[in-house]
Design a protein around this motif. Structure first.
Motif, mmCIF file in Angstrom:
data_model
loop_
_atom_site.group_PDB
_atom_site.id
_atom_site.type_symbol
_atom_site.label_atom_id
_atom_site.label_comp_id
_atom_site.label_asym_id
_atom_site.label_seq_id
_atom_site.Cartn_x
_atom_site.Cartn_y
_atom_site.Cartn_z
ATOM 1 N N UNK A 1 0.917 -1.173 0.060
ATOM 2 C CA UNK A 1 0.136 -0.058 0.049
ATOM 3 C C UNK A 1 0.921 1.078 -0.095
ATOM 4 N N UNK A 2 2.165 1.388 0.762
ATOM 5 C CA UNK A 2 2.873 2.309 0.679
ATOM 6 C C UNK A 2 4.412 2.219 0.476
ATOM 7 N N UNK A 3 5.225 3.091 0.135
ATOM 8 C CA UNK A 3 6.503 2.696 0.020
ATOM 9 C C UNK A 3 7.131 2.073 1.221
ATOM 10 N N UNK A 4 6.798 2.663 2.257
ATOM 11 C CA UNK A 4 7.498 1.970 3.569
ATOM 12 C C UNK A 4 7.206 0.585 3.782
ATOM 13 N N UNK A 5 5.894 0.182 3.342
ATOM 14 C CA UNK A 5 5.391 -1.345 3.440
ATOM 15 C C UNK A 5 6.083 -1.910 2.424
ATOM 16 N N UNK A 6 6.470 -1.446 1.139
ATOM 17 C CA UNK A 6 7.180 -2.259 0.181
ATOM 18 C C UNK A 6 8.802 -2.494 0.686
ATOM 19 N N UNK A 7 9.354 -1.330 1.165
ATOM 20 C CA UNK A 7 10.750 -1.360 1.804
ATOM 21 C C UNK A 7 10.731 -2.659 2.715
ATOM 22 N N UNK A 8 9.638 -2.801 3.672
ATOM 23 C CA UNK A 8 9.686 -3.677 4.960
ATOM 24 C C UNK A 8 9.362 -4.932 4.189
#
Length: 57
Positions: free
Chosen positions: A12-19
């Motif tokens: 959903x978000x860039x931070x989620x993708x990074x995680x």
């Protein structure tokens, strides 16, 4: 067995993708181990037709 390429996913978000990427990268490293990955990067690991890395060491 071959060392697979990157997996696909969605976030959903860039931070989620990074995680998710960090977790997938760690799981990949844990599965294949630093010695095997070093051999592949040095080109000392046998390859299958098409360039895939073989499980034979």
């Amino acid at each position: 067995m071959t060392i697979p390429g990157a997996s696909f996913g969605s976030a959903a978000t860039l931070d989620d993708a990074k995680t998710q990427f960090k977790a997938a990268r760690q799981a990949f490293k844990d599965k294949h181990g630093p010695e095997r990955l070093a051999k592949v990067l040095r080109g000392n690991e046998p390859r299958e037709p098409g360039g895939a890395v073989s499980a034979v060491s």
